[in-house]
Design a protein around this motif. Structure first.
Motif, mmCIF file in Angstrom:
data_model
loop_
_atom_site.group_PDB
_atom_site.id
_atom_site.type_symbol
_atom_site.label_atom_id
_atom_site.label_comp_id
_atom_site.label_asym_id
_atom_site.label_seq_id
_atom_site.Cartn_x
_atom_site.Cartn_y
_atom_site.Cartn_z
ATOM 1 N N LEU A 1 0.832 -1.207 0.000
ATOM 2 C CA LEU A 1 0.000 0.000 0.000
ATOM 3 C C LEU A 1 0.867 1.258 0.000
ATOM 4 O O LEU A 1 0.504 2.270 -0.589
ATOM 5 C CB LEU A 1 -0.939 -0.005 1.203
ATOM 6 C CG LEU A 1 -2.076 -1.029 1.104
ATOM 7 C CD1 LEU A 1 -2.824 -1.117 2.418
ATOM 8 C CD2 LEU A 1 -3.023 -0.685 -0.022
ATOM 9 N N ASN A 2 2.030 1.182 0.649
ATOM 10 C CA ASN A 2 2.928 2.341 0.660
ATOM 11 C C ASN A 2 3.649 2.521 -0.672
ATOM 12 O O ASN A 2 4.125 3.602 -0.974
ATOM 13 C CB ASN A 2 3.984 2.186 1.759
ATOM 14 C CG ASN A 2 3.450 2.579 3.111
ATOM 15 O OD1 ASN A 2 2.412 3.242 3.203
ATOM 16 N ND2 ASN A 2 4.126 2.171 4.159
ATOM 17 N N LEU A 3 3.755 1.441 -1.436
ATOM 18 C CA LEU A 3 4.522 1.512 -2.678
ATOM 19 C C LEU A 3 3.676 1.969 -3.858
ATOM 20 O O LEU A 3 4.162 2.077 -4.967
ATOM 21 C CB LEU A 3 5.143 0.152 -2.996
ATOM 22 C CG LEU A 3 6.285 -0.293 -2.090
ATOM 23 C CD1 LEU A 3 6.834 -1.634 -2.529
ATOM 24 C CD2 LEU A 3 7.401 0.735 -2.075
ATOM 25 N N THR A 4 2.392 2.179 -3.649
ATOM 26 C CA THR A 4 1.551 2.590 -4.759
ATOM 27 C C THR A 4 0.661 3.755 -4.348
ATOM 28 O O THR A 4 0.328 3.890 -3.174
ATOM 29 C CB THR A 4 0.666 1.420 -5.241
ATOM 30 O OG1 THR A 4 -0.213 1.902 -6.238
ATOM 31 C CG2 THR A 4 -0.149 0.837 -4.106
#
Lengths: 316, 341
Positions: free
Chosen positions: B301-304
């Protein structure tokens, strides 16, 4: 049975006579604030306690009753107690949330008490006599202004937001408005919930995702401390700088020591509760007119002025 | 109730047992592929290492929770306990700097204290549930509140920070590597192997399963129920202490925010891994995979920026439910026998 009824009688007598006797001479100021559930609120509690001690010493006829609450319901109950049990003459309140506490504060006002509201305004105008506010949009604006000044030719930044609330929205909106058209590109924003651990993990992921980051707006000092660790772990201290906010002593210390990674901080002082208590006390012990709105600034803390904002004894 | 648990397993046959074993791993693999498609940075060495290192806290705690849950108990106090132990560790180590200086010995005293507090806190939870005959849910709900308040009180509502020099010395315990493996990952691996042996290859492990399946049957079989159940809480306490020992050097601080919701993450990891919440069946390997999965969801979720931040919790919820559904193999059973559930 006998003993019990005697005790009850004593308690009733005490309950009836003591507050009556006290309120005849002493001014009672009730202070209702959120309990110390996170760093900033911890600072709030510490400054409230300090102000209570100081004001009671300065004005022998003043009595401050400090109560803390864990949620809006508890705070509403505490307000009822302040009126019925303590019969306060003035209320200083930092409301948990605006909506649910507007009614209860109105009830306190109807009992005749002088009302001072701090930080979060009520949802109905005209209830409070004094409003002392921190300035959330200003915090966002000042942070944006500083980042702009450091990146005059634009650059890539990441933003770590707080807990999804009005406070967070106000800060971020003002920040975005300030950097608009400056060539500064926000790579992404994620919520780090004003929490160190979340700041650490969110920043770790930003670092794996973006090969080039020129600046980090952490918005809050707890988040900033987590961010610092993640950046150090990745060994990328030299490529970026971090702007926090609030004025936590650890971060102010770094600014004072000239840390390149954390060059400045933006103040959002938990000591604003002391401002409110002082102003409220003036109403009863001086001729100074106090009614009105007091909006505190969100000044930039730099190595030059950091010592004015450094309270090593505060827990925050 | 008892008959159901014992008879359900043979009836479900080869397929479901395969899914119990491989389901969590398959779900994790699917999640990783999904993560890689969203952002190739997911598969970078640094990111994988971050995920595994972050999983260590919940992973270690969840291994302990596997014992408690397998034996039919529950421990809600682990997150608060971790915060409290971290807080006390930091305060004591800071205090010792004056007399013992910035030395390894100071850190060892802190570590020893952490182990002692963890064991004692676990023992208290265990004795209150067994000797005190109070439901584990209530006992640990109570201790959860107690530890959380205590750490808030110790920190004056603020944050307890470890002495700066001491932290530099202690730092490698989180940030260091042994043979290219980060120390926390190594700790998780060792704890998982020890836990697996204890649960699957010892009398104690069999007793945990027996008690979780049916306390009365276990009692007739001369299993020392109180002792075994209390021990599961002590193991849980020791796991929490181990997690704090690797947590404190990470940020060098503890506050009332430390370890919030860890108890639910640990329990979720255990259940995703295939352990049965009502007890009687436990899987250590699955638990570790479950813990890694939970961390991976957050990482993806943090990477997108495809998904709104406000929906993070919803995505997590859906993935957890789907993972457990796949693992239970209900969808397979329905295909075979119409009204299988």
């Amino acid at each position: 049975m006998n003993l019990k009824s005697t005790l009850t009688a004593l308690a009733v007598a005490a309950g009836l006579t003591l507050p009556g006797a006290a309120s005849a001479e002493k001014v009672k100021m009730g202070v209702s604030i959120p309990a110390a559930t996170h760093g900033w609120a911890g600072g709030l509690n510490w400054h409230a306690q300090e102000a209570k001690t100081r004001l009671e010493a300065a004005y022998p006829d003043l009595e401050v009753v400090l109560v803390t609450a864990n949620n809006p319901t508890e705070q509403a109950n505490a307000l009822e107690d302040l009126v019925s049990v303590h019969q306060i003459d003035a209320l200083v309140i930092l409301p948990f949330e605006s909506e649910p506490l507007t009614g209860p504060v109105l009830n306190v006002k109807e009992s005749g008490a002088f009302i001072t509201v701090v930080d979060r305004g009520l949802s109905q105008d005209g209830i409070e006599d004094v409003y002392v506010a921190g300035n959330n949009p200003e915090l966002g604006r000042v942070s944006g202004e500083y980042i702009k000044s450091r990146l005059p030719d634009g650059g890539d930044i990441v933003v770590l937001r707080g807990i999804p609330t009005v406070i967070d929205d106000e800060r971020v909106e003002a920040f975005e408005a300030e950097i608009e058209g400056s060539g500064i590109n926000v790579l992404d924003m994620k919520h780090a919930n004003w929490n160190r651990d979340d700041g650490f993990t969110v920043m770790q992921d930003f670092l794996s995702r973006f090969p080039k980051i020129d600046a980090v707006w952490a918005q809050d000092d707890d988040i900033a401390l987590g961010v610092i660790e993640a950046v150090k772990q990745a060994g990328r201290e030299d490529e970026l700088f971090i702007v926090g906010g609030a004025g936590m002593k650890d971060v102010i210390k770094r600014v004072m020591d000239g840390d390149e990674l954390v060059p400045v901080d933006v103040l959002y002082p938990p000591a604003m509760i002391a401002t409110a208590m002082d102003v409220t006390a003036l109403k009863f012990f001086s001729n100074a007119p106090v009614q009105g709105r007091y909006v505190l600034g969100a000044p930039l803390i730099t190595p030059e002025n950091a010592k004015d904002f450094y309270f090593p004894d505060s827990p925050f | 109730m008892t008959d159901q648990t014992t008879s359900a397993r043979p009836a479900s046959g080869g397929f479901s047992i395969d899914f119990k074993a491989w389901g969590p791993l398959l779900a994790l693999a699917a999640l990783c592929i999904f993560g890689f498609i969203l952002n190739p940075a997911f598969a970078s060495e640094g990111n994988i290492s971050n995920i595994l290192t972050r999983s260590a806290f919940i992973g270690v705690i969840a291994v302990g929770a596997t014992f408690v849950i397998t034996a039919g108990g529950i421990d809600l106090s682990v997150g608060s306990m971790a915060a409290f132990i971290s807080g006390v560790m930091i305060m004591v180590m800071n205090g010792l700097v004056e007399t013992m200086g910035v030395s390894v010995a100071t850190i060892l005293v802190g570590v020893g204290l952490s182990v002692f507090l963890g064991a004692m806190a676990g023992l208290a939870n265990g004795l209150l549930t067994t000797r005190g005959k109070i439901e584990a849910f209530i006992v640990t709900l109570g201790t959860m509140g107690i530890y959380r308040s205590l750490v808030t009180y110790l920190a004056d509502g603020g944050t307890l920070s470890l002495n700066f020099d001491l932290r530099s010395l202690y730092r490698p315990v989180y940030y260091g590597e042994v043979l290219f493996v980060p120390v926390p990952v190594l700790v998780l691996a060792i704890v998982a192997i020890l836990g697996w042996v204890l649960l699957n290859r010892t009398a104690f492990g069999r007793h945990c399963v027996a008690i979780g399946s049916s306390e009365s049957v276990a009692r007739y079989s001369a299993v020392k129920i109180n002792r075994v159940k209390t021990l599961t809480y002590v193991i849980q306490g020791l796991c929490v202490s181990l997690a704090t020992i690797i947590y404190v050097p990470r940020l060098g601080s503890a506050s009332s925010q430390t370890g919030v919701m860890w108890e639910l993450e640990a329990i979720a990891a255990v259940i995703i891994g295939g352990t049965v919440l009502k007890g009687g069946y436990g899987r250590i390997g699955g638990t570790v995979v479950g813990a890694i999965m939970l961390t991976t969801i957050g990482n993806i979720l943090n990477l997108t920026d495809l998904i709104s931040n406000y929906l993070n919790g919803a995505v997590q919820g859906v993935i957890i439910i789907v993972a457990v559904w796949l693992q239970r193999g209900q969808w397979k059973r329905r295909g075979r026998s119409g009204d299988g559930g």
